[in-house]
Design a protein around this motif. Structure first.
Motif, PDB file in Angstrom:
ATOM      1  N   LYS A  54      36.482  43.605  38.847  1.00  0.00           N
ATOM      2  CA  LYS A  54      35.514  43.873  37.780  1.00  0.00           C
ATOM      3  C   LYS A  54      36.231  43.935  36.433  1.00  0.00           C
ATOM      4  CE  LYS A  54      31.639  46.925  36.624  1.00  0.00           C
ATOM      5  NZ  LYS A  54      31.947  47.060  35.188  1.00  0.00           N
ATOM      6  N   ASP A  55      35.621  43.285  35.446  1.00  0.00           N
ATOM      7  CA  ASP A  55      36.201  43.191  34.103  1.00  0.00           C
ATOM      8  C   ASP A  55      37.560  42.494  34.125  1.00  0.00           C
ATOM      9  OD1 ASP A  55      33.998  44.595  33.049  1.00  0.00           O
ATOM     10  OD2 ASP A  55      34.934  46.513  33.555  1.00  0.00           O
ATOM     11  N   ALA A  56      37.792  41.675  35.167  1.00  0.00           N
ATOM     12  CA  ALA A  56      39.019  40.873  35.315  1.00  0.00           C
ATOM     13  C   ALA A  56      40.275  41.719  35.516  1.00  0.00           C
ATOM     14  CB  ALA A  56      39.190  39.920  34.136  1.00  0.00           C
ATOM     15  N   LYS A  57      40.123  43.003  35.855  1.00  0.00           N
ATOM     16  CA  LYS A  57      41.280  43.846  36.150  1.00  0.00           C
ATOM     17  C   LYS A  57      41.790  43.509  37.549  1.00  0.00           C
ATOM     18  CE  LYS A  57      39.727  47.663  33.204  1.00  0.00           C
ATOM     19  NZ  LYS A  57      39.290  49.090  33.162  1.00  0.00           N
ATOM     20  N   THR A  58      43.084  43.343  37.688  1.00  0.00           N
ATOM     21  CA  THR A  58      43.644  42.881  38.952  1.00  0.00           C
ATOM     22  C   THR A  58      43.827  44.009  39.969  1.00  0.00           C
ATOM     23  OG1 THR A  58      45.910  43.077  38.112  1.00  0.00           O
ATOM     24  CG2 THR A  58      44.815  40.941  37.854  1.00  0.00           C
ATOM     25  N   PHE A  59      43.781  43.637  41.224  1.00  0.00           N
ATOM     26  CA  PHE A  59      44.030  44.539  42.339  1.00  0.00           C
ATOM     27  C   PHE A  59      44.620  43.713  43.478  1.00  0.00           C
ATOM     28  CE2 PHE A  59      39.987  42.598  43.250  1.00  0.00           C
ATOM     29  CZ  PHE A  59      39.941  42.488  44.626  1.00  0.00           C
ATOM     30  N   LYS A  60      45.131  44.375  44.509  1.00  0.00           N
ATOM     31  CA  LYS A  60      45.696  43.660  45.643  1.00  0.00           C
ATOM     32  C   LYS A  60      44.662  43.553  46.761  1.00  0.00           C
ATOM     33  CE  LYS A  60      50.653  44.223  45.081  1.00  0.00           C
ATOM     34  NZ  LYS A  60      51.931  44.644  45.722  1.00  0.00           N
ATOM     35  N   ILE A  61      44.238  42.334  47.041  1.00  0.00           N
ATOM     36  CA  ILE A  61      43.279  42.105  48.107  1.00  0.00           C
ATOM     37  C   ILE A  61      44.007  42.138  49.452  1.00  0.00           C
ATOM     38  CG2 ILE A  61      43.492  39.583  48.168  1.00  0.00           C
ATOM     39  CD1 ILE A  61      40.459  39.448  48.543  1.00  0.00           C
ATOM     40  N   LYS A 107      38.478  51.770  48.337  1.00  0.00           N
ATOM     41  CA  LYS A 107      39.316  52.072  47.180  1.00  0.00           C
ATOM     42  C   LYS A 107      38.584  51.851  45.859  1.00  0.00           C
ATOM     43  CE  LYS A 107      43.471  50.495  47.110  1.00  0.00           C
ATOM     44  NZ  LYS A 107      44.554  49.480  47.178  1.00  0.00           N
ATOM     45  N   GLY A 108      37.457  51.124  45.908  1.00  0.00           N
ATOM     46  CA  GLY A 108      36.713  50.847  44.683  1.00  0.00           C
ATOM     47  C   GLY A 108      37.075  49.538  44.021  1.00  0.00           C
ATOM     48  N   ASP A 109      37.972  48.761  44.650  1.00  0.00           N
ATOM     49  CA  ASP A 109      38.359  47.467  44.098  1.00  0.00           C
ATOM     50  C   ASP A 109      37.238  46.435  44.263  1.00  0.00           C
ATOM     51  OD1 ASP A 109      40.954  48.453  43.640  1.00  0.00           O
ATOM     52  OD2 ASP A 109      41.593  47.896  45.664  1.00  0.00           O
ATOM     53  N   MET A 110      36.497  46.570  45.379  1.00  0.00           N
ATOM     54  CA  MET A 110      35.506  45.576  45.742  1.00  0.00           C
ATOM     55  C   MET A 110      34.201  46.244  46.168  1.00  0.00           C
ATOM     56  SD  MET A 110      37.854  42.890  47.972  1.00  0.00           S
ATOM     57  CE  MET A 110      36.446  41.821  48.302  1.00  0.00           C
ATOM     58  N   ALA A 111      33.187  45.423  46.364  1.00  0.00           N
ATOM     59  CA  ALA A 111      31.916  45.856  46.939  1.00  0.00           C
ATOM     60  C   ALA A 111      31.697  45.050  48.222  1.00  0.00           C
ATOM     61  CB  ALA A 111      30.773  45.594  45.959  1.00  0.00           C
ATOM     62  N   ILE A 112      30.747  45.452  49.022  1.00  0.00           N
ATOM     63  CA  ILE A 112      30.415  44.660  50.202  1.00  0.00           C
ATOM     64  C   ILE A 112      29.893  43.290  49.766  1.00  0.00           C
ATOM     65  CG2 ILE A 112      28.922  44.475  52.249  1.00  0.00           C
ATOM     66  CD1 ILE A 112      31.018  46.601  52.554  1.00  0.00           C
ATOM     67  N   ILE A 113      29.066  43.281  48.708  1.00  0.00           N
ATOM     68  CA  ILE A 113      28.449  42.052  48.222  1.00  0.00           C
ATOM     69  C   ILE A 113      28.751  41.847  46.747  1.00  0.00           C
ATOM     70  CG2 ILE A 113      26.255  40.821  47.878  1.00  0.00           C
ATOM     71  CD1 ILE A 113      25.201  42.608  50.227  1.00  0.00           C
ATOM     72  N   GLY A 114      29.165  40.636  46.416  1.00  0.00           N
ATOM     73  CA  GLY A 114      29.480  40.285  45.032  1.00  0.00           C
ATOM     74  C   GLY A 114      30.190  38.942  45.013  1.00  0.00           C
ATOM     75  N   PRO A 115      30.485  38.389  43.845  1.00  0.00           N
ATOM     76  CA  PRO A 115      31.239  37.131  43.769  1.00  0.00           C
ATOM     77  C   PRO A 115      32.603  37.295  44.427  1.00  0.00           C
ATOM     78  CG  PRO A 115      30.244  37.665  41.655  1.00  0.00           C
ATOM     79  CD  PRO A 115      30.093  38.882  42.518  1.00  0.00           C
ATOM     80  N   ARG A 116      33.048  36.298  45.156  1.00  0.00           N
ATOM     81  CA  ARG A 116      34.348  36.398  45.817  1.00  0.00           C
ATOM     82  C   ARG A 116      35.474  36.486  44.795  1.00  0.00           C
ATOM     83  NH1 ARG A 116      35.865  38.377  49.715  1.00  0.00           N
ATOM     84  NH2 ARG A 116      37.555  36.933  50.166  1.00  0.00           N
ATOM     85  N   PRO A 117      36.478  37.352  45.022  1.00  0.00           N
ATOM     86  CA  PRO A 117      37.616  37.447  44.106  1.00  0.00           C
ATOM     87  C   PRO A 117      38.523  36.227  44.277  1.00  0.00           C
ATOM     88  CG  PRO A 117      37.955  38.880  45.996  1.00  0.00           C
ATOM     89  CD  PRO A 117      36.579  38.298  46.144  1.00  0.00           C
ATOM     90  N   LEU A 118      38.716  35.475  43.224  1.00  0.00           N
ATOM     91  CA  LEU A 118      39.509  34.254  43.277  1.00  0.00           C
ATOM     92  C   LEU A 118      40.919  34.511  42.750  1.00  0.00           C
ATOM     93  CD1 LEU A 118      36.700  31.822  42.057  1.00  0.00           C
ATOM     94  CD2 LEU A 118      37.382  32.360  44.410  1.00  0.00           C
TER      95      LEU A 118
END
Length: 205
Positions: A54-61, A107-118
């Motif tokens: 979200k907001d292009a902030k990076t995280f480790k998938i 952790k709050g990095d992702m949601a169950i549903i949303g655009p895939r993190p590329l």
């Protein structure tokens, strides 16, 4: 109501679903971890990579690793189609490789549903409209995934991502879950035509 759901209620649902899923699926996750440990020839069972959220902030998938780290005589990684193991192909086709991302949801990095993190390297290639996909948390599955997954062109995928940003409601998310279950069962849209994985995004040429 859409704003209330997307900002507050959706996050709560994501935490509950992720906790229940991780507990219920823990035996499967353990078996797959051991299975991939041996199939990947020492490359490990998990894949961690920086992705924009979200907001292009990076995280480790966190994903299950479906390919080996085999290289050619010059030290370059072999093509994906050569490194994708039989076990990895099964794990990917059934979408089991996405399950560790439930930890990212907690952790709050992702949601169950949303655009895939590329990939992070795609960030400067987006148009202003395409970059709107980062207005919400990325998801384990999404509107684009249930309407074609990797069989879509990049342009089609981004348009669907932005559509979701503007139509994030409880009803839309229920539709995504139902569509995703159907796609996983029939294993539709797993790869792009003629390729083991989706081709890289080159920007809007």
């Amino acid at each position: 109501m859409r704003c209330l759901y997307s900002k507050y209620i959706k996050r709560g649902f994501g935490i509950i679903i992720s906790l229940v899923a991780l507990i219920c699926l823990s035996p499967l996750l353990l078996v797959v971890t051991i299975w991939l440990h041996f199939a990947n020839k020492g490359a490990g069972a998990f894949f961690l990579q920086e992705r924009p959220g979200k907001d292009a902030k990076t995280f480790k998938i966190i994903k299950f690793k479906t390919m080996t780290d085999e290289r050619d005589e010059d030290g370059n990684l072999l093509p994906d189609s050569h490194r994708l193991t039989r076990v990895g192909r099964f794990v990917r086709s059934t979408s089991i490789d996405e399950l560790p991302q439930l930890i990212n949801v907690l952790k709050g990095d992702m949601a169950i549903i949303g655009p895939r993190p590329l990939l992070v390297e795609y960030l400067p290639l987006y148009t202003v409209e395409q970059a709107r996909r980062h207005e919400v948390r990325p998801g384990i599955t999404g509107w684009a995934q249930c309407h074609g997954r990797n069989s879509l062109s990049w342009d089609e995928k981004f348009k669907l991502d932005v559509w979701y940003v503007d139509h994030c409601t409880f009803i839309t998310d229920v539709k995504v879950i139902l569509y995703t279950i159907k796609k996983v069962i029939i294993r539709d849209g797993i790869s792009h035509d003629g390729q083991a994985t989706m081709e890289s995004f080159k920007g809007n040429i």
